[in-house]
Scaffold this motif. Structure first.
Motif, PDB file in Angstrom:
ATOM      1  N   PRO A  71       3.858  17.590   3.803  1.00 39.33           N
ATOM      2  CA  PRO A  71       3.190  17.785   5.190  1.00 39.33           C
ATOM      3  C   PRO A  71       3.363  18.885   5.819  1.00 39.33           C
ATOM      4  CG  PRO A  71       5.216  16.348   5.109  1.00 39.33           C
ATOM      5  CD  PRO A  71       4.992  17.070   3.776  1.00 39.33           C
ATOM      6  N   SER A  72       2.541  19.177   6.716  1.00 45.99           N
ATOM      7  CA  SER A  72       2.432  20.104   7.639  1.00 45.99           C
ATOM      8  C   SER A  72       3.875  19.869   8.657  1.00 45.99           C
ATOM      9  CB  SER A  72       1.291  20.426   8.685  1.00 45.99           C
ATOM     10  OG  SER A  72       0.873  19.033   9.102  1.00 45.99           O
ATOM     11  N   ASP A  73       4.242  21.035   9.376  1.00 44.60           N
ATOM     12  CA  ASP A  73       5.486  20.941  10.394  1.00 44.60           C
ATOM     13  C   ASP A  73       4.968  19.971  11.680  1.00 44.60           C
ATOM     14  OD1 ASP A  73       6.747  22.680   9.059  1.00 44.60           O
ATOM     15  OD2 ASP A  73       6.044  24.564  10.363  1.00 44.60           O
ATOM     16  N   GLY A  74       5.907  19.440  11.797  1.00 48.40           N
ATOM     17  CA  GLY A  74       5.573  18.231  13.116  1.00 48.40           C
ATOM     18  C   GLY A  74       5.212  17.222  12.755  1.00 48.40           C
ATOM     19  N   TYR A  75       4.707  16.652  11.378  1.00 51.61           N
ATOM     20  CA  TYR A  75       4.117  15.547  10.826  1.00 51.61           C
ATOM     21  C   TYR A  75       4.770  14.325  11.475  1.00 51.61           C
ATOM     22  CZ  TYR A  75       1.044  13.082   7.487  1.00 51.61           C
ATOM     23  OH  TYR A  75       0.164  12.283   6.800  1.00 51.61           O
ATOM     24  N   ARG A  76       4.000  13.367  11.802  1.00 58.72           N
ATOM     25  CA  ARG A  76       4.573  12.024  12.391  1.00 58.72           C
ATOM     26  C   ARG A  76       4.081  10.744  11.368  1.00 58.72           C
ATOM     27  NH1 ARG A  76       3.419  11.680  18.672  1.00 58.72           N
ATOM     28  NH2 ARG A  76       1.400  11.345  17.832  1.00 58.72           N
ATOM     29  N   VAL A  77       5.046   9.941  11.150  1.00 56.21           N
ATOM     30  CA  VAL A  77       4.648   8.699  10.475  1.00 56.21           C
ATOM     31  C   VAL A  77       5.221   7.553  11.057  1.00 56.21           C
ATOM     32  CG1 VAL A  77       5.170   7.652   8.048  1.00 56.21           C
ATOM     33  CG2 VAL A  77       4.775   9.978   8.116  1.00 56.21           C
ATOM     34  N   VAL A  78       4.529   6.540  11.104  1.00 58.61           N
ATOM     35  CA  VAL A  78       4.881   5.216  11.604  1.00 58.61           C
ATOM     36  C   VAL A  78       5.019   4.372  10.422  1.00 58.61           C
ATOM     37  CG1 VAL A  78       4.300   3.073  13.182  1.00 58.61           C
ATOM     38  CG2 VAL A  78       3.769   5.573  14.036  1.00 58.61           C
ATOM     39  N   LEU A  79       6.130   3.899  10.356  1.00 56.23           N
ATOM     40  CA  LEU A  79       6.399   2.788   9.246  1.00 56.23           C
ATOM     41  C   LEU A  79       6.699   1.267   9.686  1.00 56.23           C
ATOM     42  CD1 LEU A  79       7.215   2.226   6.114  1.00 56.23           C
ATOM     43  CD2 LEU A  79       9.644   2.783   6.788  1.00 56.23           C
ATOM     44  N   LEU A  80       5.528   0.666   9.491  1.00 60.68           N
ATOM     45  CA  LEU A  80       5.724  -0.757   9.920  1.00 60.68           C
ATOM     46  C   LEU A  80       6.212  -1.456   8.845  1.00 60.68           C
ATOM     47  CD1 LEU A  80       4.474  -3.237  11.763  1.00 60.68           C
ATOM     48  CD2 LEU A  80       2.413  -2.978  10.606  1.00 60.68           C
ATOM     49  N   ILE A  81       7.357  -2.296   9.026  1.00 61.99           N
ATOM     50  CA  ILE A  81       8.076  -3.148   8.142  1.00 61.99           C
ATOM     51  C   ILE A  81       7.341  -4.614   8.307  1.00 61.99           C
ATOM     52  CG2 ILE A  81      10.247  -3.776   7.422  1.00 61.99           C
ATOM     53  CD1 ILE A  81      11.407  -1.188   8.493  1.00 61.99           C
ATOM     54  N   VAL A  82       7.195  -5.124   7.052  1.00 63.10           N
ATOM     55  CA  VAL A  82       6.811  -6.613   7.165  1.00 63.10           C
ATOM     56  C   VAL A  82       7.629  -7.352   6.184  1.00 63.10           C
ATOM     57  CG1 VAL A  82       4.913  -8.242   6.982  1.00 63.10           C
ATOM     58  CG2 VAL A  82       4.311  -6.041   7.881  1.00 63.10           C
ATOM     59  N   GLY A  83       8.446  -8.130   6.339  1.00 60.02           N
ATOM     60  CA  GLY A  83       9.482  -8.607   5.341  1.00 60.02           C
ATOM     61  C   GLY A  83      10.693  -8.271   4.993  1.00 60.02           C
ATOM     62  N   GLU A  84      11.460  -8.829   4.422  1.00 58.90           N
ATOM     63  CA  GLU A  84      12.761  -8.418   4.282  1.00 58.90           C
ATOM     64  C   GLU A  84      13.259  -8.314   2.876  1.00 58.90           C
ATOM     65  OE1 GLU A  84      15.275 -11.200   6.360  1.00 58.90           O
ATOM     66  OE2 GLU A  84      14.347 -10.577   8.375  1.00 58.90           O
ATOM     67  N   GLY A  85      12.425  -8.595   1.797  1.00 65.60           N
ATOM     68  CA  GLY A  85      12.484  -8.898   0.187  1.00 65.60           C
ATOM     69  C   GLY A  85      13.234  -7.338  -0.289  1.00 65.60           C
ATOM     70  N   GLN A  87      11.394  -5.737  -2.525  1.00 63.10           N
ATOM     71  CA  GLN A  87      10.350  -4.707  -2.656  1.00 63.10           C
ATOM     72  C   GLN A  87      10.305  -3.914  -1.151  1.00 63.10           C
ATOM     73  OE1 GLN A  87       7.401  -7.549  -3.936  1.00 63.10           O
ATOM     74  NE2 GLN A  87       7.352  -6.444  -6.042  1.00 63.10           N
ATOM     75  N   THR A  88      10.342  -4.870  -0.459  1.00 64.09           N
ATOM     76  CA  THR A  88      10.145  -4.197   1.138  1.00 64.09           C
ATOM     77  C   THR A  88      11.431  -2.925   1.329  1.00 64.09           C
ATOM     78  OG1 THR A  88       9.107  -5.964   1.895  1.00 64.09           O
ATOM     79  CG2 THR A  88      10.040  -4.557   3.550  1.00 64.09           C
ATOM     80  N   ARG A  89      12.549  -3.357   1.156  1.00 62.25           N
ATOM     81  CA  ARG A  89      13.909  -2.635   1.108  1.00 62.25           C
ATOM     82  C   ARG A  89      13.686  -1.228   0.414  1.00 62.25           C
ATOM     83  NH1 ARG A  89      16.418  -7.507   1.033  1.00 62.25           N
ATOM     84  NH2 ARG A  89      17.181  -7.028  -0.934  1.00 62.25           N
ATOM     85  N   THR A  90      13.334  -1.518  -0.692  1.00 65.43           N
ATOM     86  CA  THR A  90      12.814  -0.355  -1.642  1.00 65.43           C
ATOM     87  C   THR A  90      11.933   0.721  -1.152  1.00 65.43           C
ATOM     88  OG1 THR A  90      13.517  -1.661  -3.731  1.00 65.43           O
ATOM     89  CG2 THR A  90      12.154   0.401  -3.959  1.00 65.43           C
ATOM     90  N   LEU A  91      10.820  -0.018  -0.510  1.00 58.85           N
ATOM     91  CA  LEU A  91       9.917   1.103   0.058  1.00 58.85           C
ATOM     92  C   LEU A  91      10.086   1.514   1.323  1.00 58.85           C
ATOM     93  CD1 LEU A  91       6.837   2.005  -0.472  1.00 58.85           C
ATOM     94  CD2 LEU A  91       5.999   0.253   0.789  1.00 58.85           C
ATOM     95  N   VAL A  92      10.984   0.654   2.079  1.00 59.35           N
ATOM     96  CA  VAL A  92      11.660   1.495   3.230  1.00 59.35           C
ATOM     97  C   VAL A  92      12.454   2.640   3.018  1.00 59.35           C
ATOM     98  CG1 VAL A  92      12.944   1.195   5.291  1.00 59.35           C
ATOM     99  CG2 VAL A  92      11.184  -0.639   4.662  1.00 59.35           C
ATOM    100  N   ASN A  93      13.424   2.442   1.954  1.00 64.53           N
ATOM    101  CA  ASN A  93      14.445   3.278   1.654  1.00 64.53           C
ATOM    102  C   ASN A  93      13.498   4.852   1.005  1.00 64.53           C
ATOM    103  OD1 ASN A  93      16.539   1.699   2.342  1.00 64.53           O
ATOM    104  ND2 ASN A  93      16.838   1.038   0.261  1.00 64.53           N
ATOM    105  N   ALA A  94      12.621   4.495   0.143  1.00 66.91           N
ATOM    106  CA  ALA A  94      11.725   5.454  -0.472  1.00 66.91           C
ATOM    107  C   ALA A  94      11.036   6.346   0.743  1.00 66.91           C
ATOM    108  CB  ALA A  94      10.830   5.196  -1.253  1.00 66.91           C
ATOM    109  N   VAL A  95      10.453   5.774   1.560  1.00 63.30           N
ATOM    110  CA  VAL A  95       9.737   6.351   2.811  1.00 63.30           C
ATOM    111  C   VAL A  95      10.791   7.179   3.793  1.00 63.30           C
ATOM    112  CG1 VAL A  95       8.300   6.305   4.998  1.00 63.30           C
ATOM    113  CG2 VAL A  95       7.808   4.977   2.794  1.00 63.30           C
TER     114      VAL A  95
END
Length: 125
Positions: A71-85, A87-95
């Motif tokens: 990504p270019s300098d200053g890149y912004r990402v919004v991570l919308l979390i849905v659920g608590e399972g 698979q969700t924790r794995t994806l949140v940790n990876a992002v």
């Protein structure tokens, strides 16, 4: 089984949307719009198939074909979390790890009303 995958699928859609809608800038306080994001580098052979893709097609890039892209300098990402399972924790940790490694500004939001979260692709503004 399919219903257990829905929250992770929704999260994946949200992550993809966030990556497309992220912006660039320095001293990011998230209060102002930023320029359209750009990638630095180019994907290698095997990232995309040699033939045209059908609408809503799914691809599997060759491992490592994205290593020359960041990504270019200053890149912004919004991570919308849905659920608590798991698979969700794995994806949140990876992002989260990716954002830290790439020095990306990450804003995490947990959906309080998951029924209102889009379940398909969302076009960036």
């Amino acid at each position: 089984m399919c219903s257990r995958l829905l929250p992770a699928g929704s999260l994946a859609v949200a992550v993809a949307t966030a990556l497309l809608a992220g912006g660039c800038g320095s001293g990011d306080d998230w209060s102002r719009p930023h320029a359209k994001p750009t990638a630095v580098g180019h994907p290698g052979p095997g990232f995309l198939p040699a033939t045209s893709l059908a609408p809503e097609a799914t691809i599997t890039p060759r491992p490592g074909s994205w290593n020359a892209v960041r990504p270019s300098d200053g890149y912004r990402v919004v991570l919308l979390i849905v659920g608590e399972g798991h698979q969700t924790r794995t994806l949140v940790n990876a992002v989260t790890e990716w954002a830290e490694g790439e020095h990306v500004s990450l804003k995490t939001i947990t959906a309080t009303k998951p029924a209102g979260v889009p379940s398909g692709p969302v076009s960036p503004p």
